[in-house]
Design an enzyme around this catalytic site. Structure first.
Site, PDB file in Angstrom:
ATOM      1  CG  HIS A 265      -2.019   0.797   1.367  1.00  0.00           C
ATOM      2  ND1 HIS A 265      -2.727   1.106   0.422  1.00  0.00           N
ATOM      3  CD2 HIS A 265      -1.522   2.805   2.064  1.00  0.00           C
ATOM      4  CE1 HIS A 265      -3.333   2.578   1.500  1.00  0.00           C
ATOM      5  NE2 HIS A 265      -2.670   3.500   1.969  1.00  0.00           N
ATOM      6  CD  GLU A 266       1.289   3.748   3.304  1.00  0.00           C
ATOM      7  OE1 GLU A 266       1.925   4.426   3.168  1.00  0.00           O
ATOM      8  OE2 GLU A 266       0.561   4.079   4.390  1.00  0.00           O
TER       9      GLU A 266
ATOM     10  CG  HIS B   3       0.597   6.287  -1.033  1.00  0.00           C
ATOM     11  ND1 HIS B   3      -0.903   6.661  -1.626  1.00  0.00           N
ATOM     12  CD2 HIS B   3      -0.490   5.459  -0.260  1.00  0.00           C
ATOM     13  CE1 HIS B   3      -1.646   6.482  -0.732  1.00  0.00           C
ATOM     14  NE2 HIS B   3      -1.898   5.842   0.464  1.00  0.00           N
TER      15      HIS B   3
ATOM     16  CG  HIS C  52       0.662   8.559  -7.963  1.00  0.00           C
ATOM     17  ND1 HIS C  52      -0.127   8.145  -6.744  1.00  0.00           N
ATOM     18  CD2 HIS C  52       0.742   9.658  -8.161  1.00  0.00           C
ATOM     19  CE1 HIS C  52      -0.930   9.664  -7.522  1.00  0.00           C
ATOM     20  NE2 HIS C  52      -0.318   9.626  -8.634  1.00  0.00           N
TER      21      HIS C  52
END
Length: 605
Positions: A392-393, A396, A399
Site C-alpha cells: 500500500h505505502e 504511494h 506514485h
C-alpha cells in the site's frame, strides 16, 4: 518469570533497516544553512508583492519567487518531520521540527498575497502576459486553476475579514477534537485474560476484533455510554461546523456546501451522487456478507460489535521483512519493469524505515516532497497485514516518484482524490497474487475475508458516512435544527439500511455520528470509496492485460497536478463521472464473496 521484551532504542536499530535522511541534508549544519537561506529569501518578498500589474516579466518573477519559497520550505519541513517521527523522544529533533513548523507559518503568510493579487488583474491582462512571454506557458494550468475561482473570491476587504475569523470558524472542530481526544473519560473493562484495560479510541478498535464476545460487547457498550452522555454537546459542535460550511459556500456564491468542497479539485457533484446511488443498489451484497459472518460466528443474533472480529482466526501466513520484500516484488510483477525498478530502488537505497523502536511514531505512511526520496515509515511485525501495508505505502511512494520525475515542481504533487487509487491498486494486485499462489483453502478463505472486510470498511462504510454528511448539510441549509435526537434518528435508520436484517439494530449505534472526526473534514470521506473502486477497476485492467492498460496506468502515476483529477483518471481508463467503475468494483466484491461462501461450505463438510 519471562522478561518483558523491550523495544530497541533508535541507536540500536541496524542502519540498513532505517531510512537514509542524509541524502536530504548531510548533517544539522546543512539543514541550518538551508533554513537561514530561506529566511533570507523571505526578506525579499517586498521586491515582488504589488508588482503583478507591471508586465509579463514581473508576473513571471513573482510567480517563480513564490514557488521557489514553497519548494525550499517543503524540503526543510519533510526533513524535520521525518527526523521527529523516527524518535519522538529526541529533544533535538523535536526542536528542529518545531522550528520548521514556525517557518511554515512565516513563509505561508509571506506569500499569501499572490493569489488575491492574480485575481485583481483582468483575464485579458493575465492571458496577454502568456501570449507575450513564452516562458509563462509552463504555468498556464496552474494560473487557470486560480482564475477559475474568480467568481468565488470576494473583494480583498471581505477576504481579509473571513481570513481573520478563521480561528473562530474553526472553533467547533477544535472543541470536538479536545473533547473527543482529551476530555472524555472512558470506563475500564476486562480483557480476554480478565485483566483491567482502560478504554481509549485505539484500544476500542483492538477490543472490537477480540474473539471473546463478552469483551467486544463490554467495549461497545462502555464506549457508547460516554458518547450518549455528551450527545447534545457533540450535536452542537457538529451543527456549528455544518453551519460554517454552509455559510462559507453561501458568501462565496456556491449553490451548496458540497459544490464548494468539490470545486477545489473540479470534481462534478454527479461523482458523489453516482457513488451513493450505486452503493445503495448493491447493499444486498453487504447484507449477504453480514449473513455469512453471522453464520460463521454461529450467532443467533449478530450485533454491531460483532462485525469487526476476524471470521477465521489468525492467518497462518507470516512474513519476515526480508520475505515480505520478495513477496511484494513477485506480486507487483504485473506492473512491469519500469515500476519494479522503482520498487527495487526503494528496497535497496534505504527509503524505508522498517522496525519499531522506542519513541517511533506508530502506524505507517509514505512521505516526502519534490526534492527528497518518497520515504516510507513502517512498524514491522511478521503478519499478512504488514505485507499489505508494505505494498500500500509502496503504491504511494512509486506514485510520488513518477510524478516528481516527470513533472516540473509546479505540478509535482497530486490531489487526495487521486492519492488512494495508487495504493489500493497495489493492494488489489497483491490480493490476486495471493489467491493465485495460495492453494490451502483456509489461507485462501483468510485472504478473501481480508479483501471483503477492506471493501466493507472503505466502500460501504465510507459511503454511508458520505450519505449522512450530505444529508445534514442539506437539512441545515433548509433550516432544520440538527439536534442529537434528529441526528440519532437518521443515523440509526441509515445504519440499519446499510447492514441489513442479519445485524441486530443496537440503539447505541445511533450515536456513532458523534465520534467520527471525518465529519469535520468537509466532504472528504467519499474519496476513500471512489478511490478504492477506481483502483479495483484499474487492477482488473492491468491483470487481464487489457491493451494499453499498463501504459495508461503509468501515465496516471506520472501526471501529478498537470491536469484536473477527473481528466487524469479518464486518460488512465476510468471515467469517474460514470457508474461503470463502481459497478465493476461491486462485481469483484460479489465474485470474491461467492468464492468465500463456497470455500466455507467445503471447510464445513
Amino acid at each position: 518469570m519471562s522478561e518483558t521484551k523491550q523495544l530497541p532504542l533508535r541507536s540500536e536499530v541496524p542502519e540498513e533497516l532505517t531510512w537514509d535522511l542524509s541524502v536530504i541534508f548531510k548533517d544539522d549544519a546543512a539543514f541550518e544553512e538551508a533554513f537561514a537561506a530561506l529566511n533570507d529569501r523571505l526578506a525579499e518578498v517586498g521586491n515582488y508583492q504589488g508588482t503583478l500589474a507591471n508586465g509579463a516579466k514581473a508576473f513571471l518573477a513573482a510567480l517563480e519567487y513564490c514557488l521557489d519559497v514553497m519548494r525550499q520550505l517543503e524540503t526543510l519541513y519533510v526533513y524535520s518531520h521525518l527526523r521527529n517521527d523516527q524518535d519522538t523522544t529526541n529533544a533535538t529533533d523535536q526542536a528542529l521540527h518545531s522550528r520548521a513548523n514556525a517557518l511554515v507559518a512565516k513563509a505561508s503568510e509571506a506569500i499569501a498575497w499572490f493569489e488575491p493579487e492574480v485575481l485583481s488583474l483582468e483575464d485579458a491582462k493575465i492571458w496577454g502576459y502568456f501570449d507575450e512571454l513564452p516562458e509563462l506557458s509552463l504555468y498556464r494550468h496552474y494560473i487557470q486553476q486560480i482564475v477559475d475561482n474568480r467568481e468565488h473570491i470576494l473583494p480583498a476587504e471581505q477576504e481579509a475579514l473571513l481570513a481573520g475569523a478563521g480561528e473562530i470558524f474553526g472553533a467547533a472542530a477544535d472543541t470536538f477534537s479536545v473533547l473527543n481526544n482529551a476530555d472524555l473519560e472512558f470506563p475500564v473493562i476486562e480483557d480476554e485474560k480478565g485483566e483491567k484495560v482502560q478504554l481509549s479510541h485505539g484500544v476500542y478498535g483492538q477490543l472490537l476484533e477480540s474473539t471473546d464476545r463478552r469483551v467486544r460487547k463490554d467495549a461497545f457498550e462502555g464506549l457508547y455510554k460516554v458518547y450518549q452522555q455528551f450527545a447534545r454537546t457533540f450535536a452542537s459542535t457538529l451543527s456549528t461546523n455544518v453551519k460554517r460550511h454552509n455559510y462559507a459556500a453561501k458568501v462565496r456564491h456556491f449553490e451548496s456546501a458540497r459544490q464548494a468542497a468539490l470545486s477545489g479539485n473540479h470534481i462534478p457533484e454527479s461523482v458523489y451522487e453516482t457513488l451513493v446511488s450505486v452503493v445503495n443498489e448493491n447493499l444486498p451484497l453487504l447484507h449477504r456478507y453480514m449473513a455469512l459472518r453471522k453464520r460463521l460466528l454461529n450467532l443467533d443474533e449478530m450485533h454491531m460489535y460483532d462485525v469487526y472480529t476476524p471470521l477465521l482466526g489468525e492467518s497462518s501466513l507470516k512474513y519476515t521483512y526480508e520475505e515480505a520484500t520478495k513477496e511484494a516484488f513477485k506480486a507487483l510483477e504485473p506492473m512491469g519493469e519500469e515500476y519494479l525498478a522503482v520498487v527495487k530502488e526503494a528496497f535497496e537505497n534505504r527509503w524505508i524505515d522498517v522496525v519499531e523502536n522506542k519513541g517511533k511514531r506508530s502506524g505507517a505512511y509514505s512521505s516526502g516532497c519534490y526534492d527528497t526520496n518518497p520515504y516510507i515509515l513502517l512498524n514491522w511485525h511478521d503478519t499478512l497485514d504488514q505485507l499489505f501495508t508494505l505494498v500500500h505505502e509502496m503504491g504511494h511512494s512509486v506514485h510520488s516518484y513518477f510524478t516528481r520525475k516527470n513533472q516540473p515542481y509546479v505540478y509535482g504533487d497530486y490531489s487526495i482524490f487521486l492519492a488512494e487509487i495508487a495504493s489500493t491498486t497495489n493492494e488489489n494486485i497483491l490480493t490476486e497474487y495471493l489467491l493465485e499462489t495460495q492453494k490451502d483453502p483456509k489461507v485462501r478463505a483468510f485472504v478473501l475475508n481480508h479483501y471483503l472486510d477492506g471493501f466493507k470498511a472503505t466502500v460501504f462504510r465510507q459511503t454511508q458516512f458520505a450519505e449522512f454528511e450530505h444529508f445534514i448539510h442539506v437539512e441545515d441549509a433548509k433550516g432544520t435544527p440538527l439536534t442529537a435526537e434528529f441526528l440519532n434518528d437518521y443515523y440509526g435508520n441509515l445504519n440499519k439500511r446499510y447492514y441489513g436484517d442479519a445485524v441486530t439494530s443496537d440503539p447505541q449505534i445511533s450515536y456513532e455520528w458523534s465520534r467520527i472526526p471525518h465529519f469535520y473534514y468537509n466532504y472528504y470521506v467519499y474519496q476513500y470509496a471512489t478511490g478504492f473502486s477506481a483502483a479495483s477497476a484499474l487492477a482488473k485492467k492491468i491483470l487481464s492485460k487489457e491493451e494499453n492498460a499498463l501504459e495508461n496506468y503509468l501515465n496516471y502515476l506520472k501526471a501529478g497536478n498537470s491536469d484536473y483529477p477527473i481528466e487524469v483518471m479518464k486518460k488512465a481508463g476510468v471515467d469517474m463521472t460514470k457508474a461503470d467503475y463502481l459497478k465493476e468494483a461491486m462485481q469483484v466484491f460479489a465474485q470474491r464473496l461467492d468464492e468465500l461462501e463456497a470455500l466455507v461450505s467445503e471447510l464445513e463438510k
